[in-house]
Motif scaffolding. Sequence first.
Motif, short mmCIF file in Angstrom:
data_model
loop_
_atom_site.label_atom_id
_atom_site.label_comp_id
_atom_site.label_asym_id
_atom_site.label_seq_id
_atom_site.Cartn_x
_atom_site.Cartn_y
_atom_site.Cartn_z
N LEU A 14 0.45 -1.28 0.26
CA LEU A 14 -0.11 0.11 -0.15
C LEU A 14 0.43 1.13 -0.48
CD1 LEU A 14 -3.07 -1.52 2.65
CD2 LEU A 14 -2.90 -1.34 0.13
N LEU A 15 1.74 1.53 0.48
CA LEU A 15 2.97 2.43 0.81
C LEU A 15 3.82 2.50 -0.90
CD1 LEU A 15 4.76 4.88 2.33
CD2 LEU A 15 6.31 2.94 2.50
N LEU A 16 4.22 1.33 -1.50
CA LEU A 16 4.37 1.75 -2.67
C LEU A 16 3.66 1.95 -3.76
CD1 LEU A 16 6.91 1.29 -4.75
CD2 LEU A 16 6.07 -1.24 -4.71
N MET A 17 2.77 1.63 -3.68
CA MET A 17 1.15 1.66 -4.89
C MET A 17 0.66 3.04 -4.07
SD MET A 17 1.95 -0.47 -6.41
CE MET A 17 0.90 -1.06 -7.67
N PHE A 29 -3.54 -3.28 -3.81
CA PHE A 29 -3.03 -4.01 -2.68
C PHE A 29 -2.13 -5.63 -3.91
CE2 PHE A 29 -4.88 -8.96 -3.03
CZ PHE A 29 -4.82 -9.44 -1.46
N GLY A 30 -2.74 -5.85 -5.18
CA GLY A 30 -2.09 -6.92 -5.68
C GLY A 30 -0.94 -6.40 -6.16
N GLY A 31 -0.06 -5.09 -5.80
CA GLY A 31 1.06 -4.70 -6.04
C GLY A 31 1.40 -5.06 -7.26
N ALA A 32 3.11 -4.68 -7.45
CA ALA A 32 3.45 -4.26 -9.21
C ALA A 32 4.86 -5.93 -8.60
CB ALA A 32 4.01 -3.07 -9.15
N LEU A 33 4.42 -7.52 -9.67
CA LEU A 33 5.34 -8.26 -9.13
C LEU A 33 6.36 -8.22 -10.24
CD1 LEU A 33 3.67 -11.88 -10.28
CD2 LEU A 33 6.30 -11.20 -11.48
N PHE A 34 6.39 -7.31 -11.06
CA PHE A 34 7.83 -7.17 -11.23
C PHE A 34 8.98 -6.00 -11.20
CE2 PHE A 34 6.62 -9.11 -15.22
CZ PHE A 34 6.98 -9.99 -15.81
N THR A 35 8.80 -4.99 -10.61
CA THR A 35 9.28 -4.26 -10.14
C THR A 35 9.42 -4.83 -7.80
OG1 THR A 35 7.17 -2.80 -10.62
CG2 THR A 35 8.61 -1.80 -8.68
N GLU A 36 8.42 -5.17 -7.86
CA GLU A 36 8.52 -6.16 -6.24
C GLU A 36 9.83 -6.24 -6.05
OE1 GLU A 36 4.86 -6.68 -3.68
OE2 GLU A 36 4.23 -4.63 -4.15
N THR A 37 9.70 -7.56 -7.38
CA THR A 37 10.39 -8.69 -7.20
C THR A 37 11.99 -8.15 -7.68
OG1 THR A 37 9.39 -10.27 -8.30
CG2 THR A 37 11.22 -10.94 -8.63
N ILE A 38 12.52 -6.94 -8.99
CA ILE A 38 13.51 -6.32 -9.34
C ILE A 38 13.63 -5.97 -8.65
CG2 ILE A 38 14.73 -4.79 -10.78
CD1 ILE A 38 12.18 -5.53 -12.73
N PHE A 39 13.24 -4.96 -6.99
CA PHE A 39 13.77 -4.31 -5.96
C PHE A 39 14.01 -4.35 -4.74
CE2 PHE A 39 12.44 -1.21 -9.97
CZ PHE A 39 13.85 -0.38 -9.20
N ALA A 40 13.55 -6.25 -4.55
CA ALA A 40 13.25 -7.09 -3.40
C ALA A 40 12.28 -5.64 -2.58
CB ALA A 40 14.69 -7.65 -2.84
N TRP A 41 10.96 -5.80 -3.22
CA TRP A 41 10.21 -4.48 -2.01
C TRP A 41 9.56 -5.72 -1.46
CZ3 TRP A 41 10.33 0.05 -0.71
CH2 TRP A 41 9.46 0.49 -0.02
N PRO A 42 9.25 -5.95 -0.03
CA PRO A 42 8.49 -6.90 0.35
C PRO A 42 6.82 -7.00 0.60
CG PRO A 42 9.79 -5.44 2.15
CD PRO A 42 10.07 -4.44 0.77
N GLY A 43 6.41 -6.84 -0.47
CA GLY A 43 5.18 -7.08 -0.29
C GLY A 43 3.68 -7.96 -1.03
N ILE A 44 3.27 -7.63 -1.47
CA ILE A 44 2.41 -8.80 -2.42
C ILE A 44 2.62 -9.17 -3.13
CG2 ILE A 44 -0.18 -9.15 -2.35
CD1 ILE A 44 0.24 -8.46 0.47
N GLY A 45 3.13 -8.34 -4.23
CA GLY A 45 3.37 -8.30 -5.29
C GLY A 45 4.75 -9.94 -5.49
N ARG A 46 5.94 -9.42 -4.86
CA ARG A 46 6.50 -10.18 -4.38
C ARG A 46 6.32 -11.45 -3.33
NH1 ARG A 46 12.41 -8.97 -1.14
NH2 ARG A 46 13.68 -11.12 -2.07
N LEU A 47 5.65 -11.62 -2.80
CA LEU A 47 4.95 -12.28 -2.09
C LEU A 47 4.52 -13.94 -2.40
CD1 LEU A 47 4.58 -13.95 1.34
CD2 LEU A 47 2.19 -12.86 0.48
N TYR A 48 3.51 -13.43 -3.89
CA TYR A 48 2.75 -13.99 -4.49
C TYR A 48 4.00 -14.68 -5.84
CZ TYR A 48 0.20 -15.76 -8.90
OH TYR A 48 -0.55 -16.22 -9.90
N PHE A 49 5.06 -14.23 -5.72
CA PHE A 49 5.88 -14.85 -6.89
C PHE A 49 6.56 -15.70 -5.94
CE2 PHE A 49 10.66 -14.87 -8.30
CZ PHE A 49 10.26 -14.82 -9.85
N THR A 50 7.45 -15.36 -4.98
CA THR A 50 7.74 -16.52 -4.19
C THR A 50 7.17 -17.79 -3.58
OG1 THR A 50 8.72 -14.91 -3.08
CG2 THR A 50 8.67 -17.09 -2.11
N ALA A 51 6.02 -17.35 -3.85
CA ALA A 51 4.89 -18.51 -3.41
C ALA A 51 4.24 -19.44 -4.36
CB ALA A 51 3.67 -17.87 -3.00
N ALA A 52 4.15 -18.84 -5.56
CA ALA A 52 4.34 -20.10 -7.13
C ALA A 52 5.15 -20.63 -7.18
CB ALA A 52 4.18 -18.77 -7.93
#
Length: 323
Positions: free
Chosen positions: A100-103, A260-283
């Motif tokens: 929520l902070l990032l988005m 809510f969903g965040g930005a999957l690529f952005t959070e993954t590339i910048f190692a931002w601990p958000g929902i997008g990175r959580l979803y990517f790791t879970a997948a």
Amino acid sequence: MAIYFTRRVLQSLFTLIVISMILYGLISSVPGGFMSAYTERSDFTQEDLARIRAKFGLDDPIPVRYFKWLTAMLQGDMGNSFTTKRPVLQEIADRLPNTLLLMGIMLVTTLLVAIPLGIISAVKQYTWFDHIMTTVAFAGQSLPVFWFGLLLIIVFAVTLKGGNGKPLLPGSGMYTLGEPFSIADRIKHLILPVSMLTFVSAAGYMRYLRSSMLDVIHEDYVRTARAKGLKERLVIYRHALRNAIIPLVTLVALDLPSLFGGALFTETIFAWPGIGRLYFTAALKTDYPLVMAVLMIESALIIGSNLLVDFIYAALDPRIRLS
């Protein structure tokens, strides 16, 4: 009005159930699946594998597992993560504030950039400014997000250095490890991911508002306002913009679930601990309950935002209720 609202709510609930069936079926049919992490290990016997499958209910047919999951979900239980063993809702709640902070900051900066540039580009149609903004907007919509993010990291976090020899801007995380909390430190970590998201998102919003403004500024009521001797600024912002921005508001409302969903690529590339990175790791770990929870919550938010827009339109235009 009540009949229209009831019909739309029932349609939305039916759509959400169908989406849940499709998602659950697709996730459960992925080759390998959760058990692949255990079957590849030589220290696990067949009895161990059978015990794990029974523990997570993987021996049941997919329809049976789906109805068990649906019953639990309707009671507020979306299961436990396969990897952390924690409730998936707790996992999501821990990451949600970061997303929520990032988005949220991204959405504000996007609108602050896109609205003025879209207005000026429309008012100065076919000028050098309009051509430059149009080119930049097309570039923003065409650039691969992951490539642009890596480029920002290479330039600002690897190549350019600050006065102390450290990277000019941090390229990962949301704070500096080992240092106390600092607003300035958080802002530095936000600059690169927010800039990346703003550039991509503002490009689309700007083009959309420019097109809407061009449709409005040639209307009769705008020419009448000019004929009355009003200043051009008042004509643009008080008369033209108020009507041209309505479609943009609708577009922004439909994009709100991305908060809510965040930005999957952005959070993954910048190692931002958000929902997008959580979803990517879970997948990657085939953590089915966590993946399903994220997808279902975002699907519900998307359907809810569309439903809200329909209600607003129906309240503003009674003809919609009859369609």
